[in-house]
Structure formats: C-alpha cells, structure tokens
Scaffold this motif. Structure first.
Motif, PDB file in Angstrom:
ATOM      1  N   CYS A 154       0.823  -1.208   0.000  1.00 29.12           N
ATOM      2  CA  CYS A 154       0.000   0.000   0.000  1.00 29.12           C
ATOM      3  C   CYS A 154       0.860   1.264   0.000  1.00 29.12           C
ATOM      4  O   CYS A 154       0.431   2.318  -0.445  1.00 29.12           O
ATOM      5  CB  CYS A 154      -0.982   0.008   1.172  1.00 29.12           C
ATOM      6  SG  CYS A 154      -0.241   0.054   2.806  1.00 29.12           S
TER       7      CYS A 154
ATOM      8  N   CYS B 172      -1.826  -2.704   4.197  1.00 30.89           N
ATOM      9  CA  CYS B 172      -1.556  -4.013   3.577  1.00 30.89           C
ATOM     10  C   CYS B 172      -0.832  -4.964   4.503  1.00 30.89           C
ATOM     11  O   CYS B 172      -0.851  -6.163   4.297  1.00 30.89           O
ATOM     12  CB  CYS B 172      -0.781  -3.842   2.281  1.00 30.89           C
ATOM     13  SG  CYS B 172       0.970  -3.467   2.544  1.00 30.89           S
TER      14      CYS B 172
ATOM     15  N   CYS C 190       4.590  -4.823   5.448  1.00 31.08           N
ATOM     16  CA  CYS C 190       5.837  -4.245   5.943  1.00 31.08           C
ATOM     17  C   CYS C 190       6.017  -4.444   7.444  1.00 31.08           C
ATOM     18  O   CYS C 190       6.889  -3.837   8.044  1.00 31.08           O
ATOM     19  CB  CYS C 190       5.865  -2.753   5.625  1.00 31.08           C
ATOM     20  SG  CYS C 190       4.663  -1.814   6.579  1.00 31.08           S
TER      21      CYS C 190
HETATM   22  S1  FES Z   1       3.303  -0.824   3.219  1.00 32.20           S
HETATM   23 FE1  FES Z   1       1.248  -1.448   3.555  1.00 32.20          FE
HETATM   24  S2  FES Z   1       1.153  -1.448   5.711  1.00 32.20           S
HETATM   25 FE2  FES Z   1       3.113  -0.645   5.354  1.00 32.20          FE
END
Ligand code: FES
Ligand SMILES: Cc1cc2nc3c(=O)[nH]c(=O)nc-3n(C[C@H](O)[C@H](O)[C@H](O)COP(=O)(O)O)c2cc1C
Ligand code: SF4
Ligand code: SF4
Lengths: 239, 546
Positions: A40, A51, A54
């Motif tokens: 995201c 998302c 990470c």
């Molecule tokens: S890149 Fe999606 S939650 Fe951090």
C-alpha cells in the motif's frame, strides 16, 4: 533544534544505522538498501498502513509494527525478516490472492504486477487458502481506462493519488469488509464521472491489473509511479 | 453557581419530595418502556390523584432486573414490583402505606445480593430528565469542588489514586491517560465520550445514558477541566434513540443550570458538549475510527501512534473515554480516590456493570465489585441456568472475548484474570450458555459478526475473517478435516498478530478460547461428523442430557 538531536541511531537486522528523527523505519531501511516488502505504501503518497506486508519486529514492542508508519527511535532494534515474519507475510499474500480473482496467466498486468512480484520475492509458490471467486464487475465506460475489481487489492493508492496529487477526489471506497469496492464519484460509471480529469495518475500508481490503459495493456507495458516524489518536491519548491 | 446555590437546588428538590408521602418510581428504560411502562406510569398517577394519596409518580431509568419488567419501586418502603400491568395501578396505589401487593412480587431472590452501586447509584431514584433530582442526590458537588478547590493536577492525582481503568474494553489506566493529554501542549483540546457500544448483548452504556445522563456530563466536565479542554462530544449510536433523547434534554438542562457553557460555576472554566450520532458500525467504537467519523470521514481505524492523546480530533490532543469510565468520575472526586481503590482487586479497582443475558434465570443489568467470582454473578445474582439445564460456558468481552467453561466459574473478575483465562473484560457483556449450545457454532456466530463488521481496510481482517468463517462453517457442517483445523489455527495466529486495529486483532479470540476449552467439540464435528450439542446439521440430532 540542533542537527545532532535530529539524528537517531538504531539497528536494523543487526546493522547499525543512523536516520533522521522524522523518518520511518521503512525510509531508513531503504536508504540503507535493506529490503522490506510493501504494497500500500508508495513514495509520494500519505501512508495508510493497510496491507500489513511491511510489519517488522521491534524489540520491546508488544506487537509487530508497520515499518511504513512507525518512526525511528533512538536505540531501536528492528528485525525485518525472521521465519515467523516471513510466514505471516506469505499468509497475508495468500489472503490477497484468494480474496479476489488473481489469476496471473490471464491478467493484463502479468509480469508487471507488484502483487505478483511480492509472491516471487517471498517465495510463495502456491496458495493453500481457498479462492473465493467473487463475482465482481469490470467498468470499461471510460474512453481510455478500465477498472477491473477482480484484481483490486484495496490498497487505496488510486484514492490517495487522486485526492492528494491530482486534487480531483474522484476515487473513494464504498462498502465494508470483503464487500469494499473502490468507486468513482458516487458509484457512477467512470466514463460518466464529472470530476475525473482523465489524468491517468491512478492507473500509473495501481500496483496490479485493476486499473489499466485500454490501448496499452499487456506484459510489455510498465507502469510509471516514480513521478510522484518528483512532483512532490517540485510543488514543495514552489511554495 | 456556588456551593450555597447548589445546596439550594438540592433543598428545593427535597422540599418538593417532602410534599409527598410516597414515591412510585416506574422504570422507563428501553426494556420496560417496550412493554408500555409509560402507560403504567400514567395509570398510577391517575389512580393516585383520584384517591387523594400524596404520591409522586416518577419516571426512572433502568432498575436492572429487566427480565422481571416492567419494574416499579415504591418508596419509602422500598417495595419492588415486577411484571406490572396497567391494570395493577389501582392495587399498587391502595397498597401504599399497607402490605405490598403479593402477586406483583418480582421474585428476584438474591438478585441484589452482593451488588454494589457506584455507577448505578441513582438508578430507580431520579428522573433522568430532571437535573435538579440529580443535584439532590449529590450531583455536581464534584464538579464544583474541582473548579473551586482543586488544581487540574490534583484532579488527575485523585483519578490515578483511585486505580480506575477504562471501561471501554482495554482497561487502560484512566489517570495515566488524563495525565498524558494534560501534558501535551495544545491550544485546543477535546474530550470525547465513547457511547458506541456495539457488542452483541451489551447494553450497559445505553442504560447509564438513559438513566443518569447528568453523571456522564459531570464526569466529562471534570475531565475537561483536568486536561484543559473546552469542547466535548458524546458519540452515541443512532440505534439508541431514547439515550439520545435523554442526553439531549440533559445537556439542555445542564446548560440552563450553568453546569455547561461559559464561565461555569462563576469560574473562568468554559466547556460545552455536542452529540454526534454513529451509524451503527461496530468498528466506529474504535477510537481512531470514531474520531474519523466525527470529522465526517469514513469511519475506519488508522495506525497508532500517534495516539488520540497527542493527535486526535482534527489533529488536536483528545481524551477519549467510555461512558461508564466517565460515570465513575463524580463519585471518585466526591469520596476520594482511596475510597474507590478500596473496592476491587489489586489491579482492578471499583465496580463493573455487566449486562447479564443468555440462558440465565434473571436477565438484567448488574453492578458488582471487581473480584466477585463468575459463579456468584451467574448463580447468585442471576439465579443460574433455567429449565433444569446444565451450565456450559459464559462468554465475556463480546466478539473480542472468549468462552469460559465451568472450571473457571470461581475466577475472580478482573482485567488480568479474564485475559489470562483467554477471555476479556470487554465492555461488560456476559452471555451465559447451557448444554444446548454448540461451541463451534458460538465461535462461528462471533466470527460472522467480525466478518460483517470488518471495515475492510486491512487485509488480514477483511479476508482472514471470511476464511475463518468459512472454515468454521465447514466444521459445523461436518465437512472439515484435521487440515482445516490446522489452517484455522494458523489463520487465528496470523490475523491476531497482523491486523491493524483491535477488531481484527481480537477477532480470533472466540475461536481460540473455544479451541482451548472445548476442543473435543471441534474434534467430534471433524472426526465423528457429530455435533455433541445437537445443534449443527451434521448431526442426526444426538441429544446429550445432563
Ligand atoms: S506498506 Fe502497507 S502497511 Fe506498510
Ligand atoms: C473494534 C472496536 C470497537 C470498540 N468499541 C467500543 C465501544 O463501543 N465503546 C467504548 O467505550 N470503547 C470501544 N472500543 C475501545 C476504544 O477504542 C477506546 O479504547 C475506549 O473508548 C477508551 O475508553 P476507556 O479508556 O475509558 O475504556 C472499541 C475498540 C475496538 C478495537
Ligand atoms: S484499483 Fe488499484 S490502486 Fe486502486 S485500490 Fe485497487 S489495487 Fe489499489
Ligand atoms: S482490523 Fe478489521 S476493522 Fe480494523 S482496520 Fe483492519 S479491516 Fe478494519
């Protein structure tokens, strides 16, 4: 504030690094060529932390923390990869694949999709979670672009770029839970949207084959989301 | 307003009371009102008038034992009547001063034994729409004391000393939260009261708002003074029309008496409160989603930090507490923090209001000191499981909580004890189940709730709850394998560990707790294609009797 007090020293995967106090773990890691998977997140857009790709382990924290929104702190000890985190990430990816109709071989973005490359990077060879095969619409009413909800991962990059960069606010999210859908205006067909400027930024930032240009689809076409940080810097320079 | 004036209001209210020989308090909480207790009140009033007895007939909030409603409480005798009908008015009035009407005995047994009223202290005794009746029972004493005798730091000290922890579910120490917001610099700060209450089976906050709204307003005003806020919001779900109406009247009344508005009680302190209606999304009870909703945005949670204490409503420092948390504040200030901390267990102080529902003799609202055992609440106050059936489990904490079996009945209620047993205090729902409940179906019910209430922002919760729900359905139907059970267990772990907000993080709890205590029921569905409780379709209705 003095220059020194603005610097934080931390370790990421055992490597000691320094970062600016206002940087996130993700920014600091990437500056030091340490890879953390993201979906995201996109340089130049606000963060939503949705998302969960990470997520990293921070010593002393009760939970895993999203690197894209968590600020660095002095003495932080961050682990970006271990068997548990990798297993979680793979399962999250599987959940993405199974919730809509991500069948790469028949997708316009095959070979040029961030979801697909995440699967490759994380070594996700197959999806054990049952596919849901929802019946989702495709809106091809716009003269140049198409939205195929079957490939959407609800990262809201399109929503953010449209509001934060283009200022058109055409995209939004409708519905709750698994019924969530990105929509143009008040769910009018995209082609009839009164706010859409047809700038195509949403198409460029969309990580999957959900948004694509009609006459430029296919595995040879690469999307170009890298204009964003550049745009941001230019605009901030103007102010 | 000063102390004398406050005493004057109280004295006037008392004078009003003294004009009457009797008080007939008619419960007009949501449950009794749904059985037309308003007509009962009118009938009793009419009857009293015609027979010439000096009797004050009053509308009150929920008295607790909802299952015995409509409830009537006669003072000064303290007689309670249950299942009252309009036609009983004559007998009730003629019994005033004599023997109570035997057939209206609510047969509450030990319902009130061991209950201890702090939050509900005024229930059954005041008209929720009359601020003066609240004042007559010590209302706004605490606010006046705070404004005229205490510094904000002293207020926070008392709250910290009391050991009060948030009643909205998480149990975060209230004093610590107030202290944090007080210390954050900001020209504009806000106080928000969380009245979203969306757990299935929960109605504690609704009752407090309906019965004693001034208490919540006073608690918020004290908090505002302590942290330096001038503006407050009560976020109530629109499905609570009576609570909204009572609160609206209460705010108007409080303003009229000068407890809200500019220069409150002749001090420099100004504070006012607005109501915001929630559209009934469970996730809007989560603090960052609630704030987004007040700001007019889509009500979805965002990652914390920053916490609302630092960056809340419109980016300003914001204190957000639950209805019951605020309702505890005035008595703490009146009696002191030490008084409050003398009740309860080492790390859970005071009392807790529970909504007792499910397979239980006496459904209703109860308030008990922390540390009481589940057995005392369910079998003592609640009267146990009806119809001669056998107790199987008690569900606490709503969709974030878990099911505890018989061997945990002697567990003393506290935040920490419930968590280590695999459940949660939550906001205070307590659902009792007997041996006709299938625990896999129960887990499936709560998972369905989480699935439909997921906001859809983060993928573990949005897609994970769907997958878990499907697996639970498969188990219920007797179509699952051991591999499915493994996958369910793994999904529980991943969704719990990776979801963005509390909804997804705790959504696996009902599954995990039933797997922990009732694993054999899962295995019966999977290995023997049999539902031990005879609920699921996979089973040829095998009845297991106690
Ligand atoms: S890149 Fe999606 S939650 Fe951090
Ligand atoms: C999904 C979800 C729903 C919640 N619903 C409520 C609610 O209905 N009422 C409430 O007071 N707190 C609710 N909370 C907790 C709030 O986020 C917040 O912690 C609470 O209002 C703080 O008040 P307290 O410290 O007084 O408990 C919810 C949390 C989550 C994650
Ligand atoms: S259409 Fe593309 S950019 Fe928009 S939410 Fe879906 S996947 Fe993300
Ligand atoms: S955990 Fe569920 S409710 Fe919370 S942000 Fe994620 S999708 Fe929304």
């Amino acid at each position: 504030m003095s220059a020194e007090s603005n610097v934080r020293t931390l370790t990421i995967d055992g490597e000691e690094i320094s970062a600016r106090a206002d940087q996130t773990i993700l920014e600091a890691a990437r500056e030091h060529k340490l890879a953390i998977p993201t979906l995201c997140h996109l340089d130049g857009l606000s963060e939503v932390g949705a998302c969960r790709m990470c997520l990293v382990e921070v010593k002393g924290a009760r939970r895993l923390l999203p690197a894209c929104v968590t600020r660095v702190e002095e003495g932080m000890e961050v682990t970006t990869h271990n068997p548990k985190i990798d297993r979680y990430r793979t399962m999250i990816l599987e959940l993405f694949f199974a919730e809509r109709n991500h069948i790469c071989s028949i997708c316009v973005a095959n070979g040029n999709c961030e979801l697909q490359s995440l699967a490759l990077t994380l070594g996700m060879t197959h999806v054990e979670i049952p596919y849901q095969y929802p019946q989702l619409p495709v809106d091809a009413s716009h003269p140049r672009f198409t939205v195929d909800h079957n490939r959407c991962v609800l990262c809201t990059r399109c929503v953010r770029v449209c509001s934060e960069i283009e200022g058109a606010n055409t995209w939004g999210v409708m519905g709750r839970g698994a019924q969530s859908l990105v929509i143009t205006d008040l769910k009018e067909p995209w082609g009839e949207s009164e706010t859409c400027t047809s700038c195509g930024k949403c198409v460029q930032v969309c990580p999957t084959g959900a948004l694509f240009e009609k006459d430029r689809a296919g595995s040879k076409v690469r999307k170009q989301p890298d204009f964003l940080p550049y745009l941001r810097i230019m605009r901030e320079g103007e102010q | 307003m000063n102390v004398e004036e406050l005493q004057q209001i109280a004295a006037q209210a008392q004078e009003e009371r003294d004009k009457f020989d009797y008080e007939v308090n008619v419960c007009m909480g949501t449950s009794c009102l749904s059985q037309h207790s308003d007509r009962i009140r009118d009938a009793i009033a009419k009857e009293a008038e015609s027979c010439g007895k000096k009797c004050h007939v009053r509308r009150t909030g929920c008295m607790g034992p909802c299952a015995a409603g409509p409830m009537v409480l006669v003072e000064p005798a303290g007689t309670q009547y249950g299942h009252v009908r309009e036609g009983d008015a004559k007998d009730i009035v003629s019994a005033l001063g004599g023997d109570p009407v035997a057939r209206l005995d609510p047969r509450l047994g030990s319902y009130f034994e061991g209950q201890h009223f702090v939050v509900l202290e005024n229930v059954g005794h005041i008209d929720p729409e009359k601020v003066d009746e609240y004042v007559a029972r010590g209302g706004y004493e605490a606010l006046l004391k705070v404004l005229t005798e205490m510094t904000p730091a002293q207020v926070i000290e008392q709250i910290s000393k009391s050991g009060l922890r948030g009643r909205g579910g998480g149990g975060y120490p209230t004093g610590l939260k107030w202290d944090t917001v007080a210390k954050v610099k900001g020209a504009q700060k806000y106080v928000i009261c969380n009245g979203d209450e969306g757990d299935p089976g929960a109605f504690m906050d609704r009752s407090v708002l309906e019965s004693d709204p001034q208490r919540v307003i006073e608690g918020m005003a004290i908090a505002a003074y302590a942290i330096g806020a001038t503006k407050g919001y009560v976020y109530v779900r629109a499905e609570y029309p009576l609570a909204v109406q009572r609160l609206t009247v209460a705010l108007r009344e409080a303003r009229r008496r000068g407890f809200l508005g500019n220069a409150i009680c002749e001090t420099t302190f100004s504070f006012d409160i607005d109501i915001r209606l929630g559209a009934g999304a469970f996730v809007c009870g989560e603090e960052t989603a609630l704030i987004a909703s007040i700001e007019g945005k889509r009500g979805t949670p965002r990652p914390r930090p920053p916490y609302p204490a630092v960056s809340g409503l419109w980016g300003d420092p914001t204190l957000i507490n639950n209805v019951e948390t605020f309702a505890n504040v005035p008595p703490i200030i009146r009696h002191g923090g030490e008084w409050f901390s003398s009740m309860g267990t080492a790390r859970s102080k005071g009392t807790k209001v529970f909504a007792l529902t499910g397979k239980i003799q006496r459904t209703g609202l109860v308030e008990v000191p922390m540390g009481m055992t589940l057995r005392q609440i369910i079998f003592g106050i609640g009267g146990g499981v009806p119809d001669g059936r056998k107790f199987k489990a008690v569900q606490t904490g709503g969709p974030s909580g878990g099911c505890l079996p018989e061997e945990h009945l002697d567990l003393s209620i506290s935040y920490d004890a419930l968590i280590s047993a695999g459940s949660m205090m939550g906001s205070g729902g307590m659902i009792v189940m007997d041996d006709t409940s299938c625990m896999v179906s129960v887990a499936r019910f709560f998972m369905e709730f989480c699935m439909t209430e997921s906001c859809g922002k983060c993928v573990p919760c949005r897609a994970g709850t769907v997958q878990m729900y499907n697996l639970l359905t498969k188990i219920c139907k007797g179509e699952a394998t051991r591999r499915d059970l493994d996958q369910l267990t793994e999904l529980c772990e991943v969704v719990g560990a990776t979801s963005l907000c509390g909804l997804g993080q705790t959504a696996p709890n009902p599954v995990l707790s039933t797997l922990r205590y009732f694993r054999h029921e899962y295995l019966a569905h999977i290995d023997e294609k049999r539902c031990p409780a005879g609920v699921c379709e996979c089973s040829p209705a095998v009845e297991v009797h106690a």
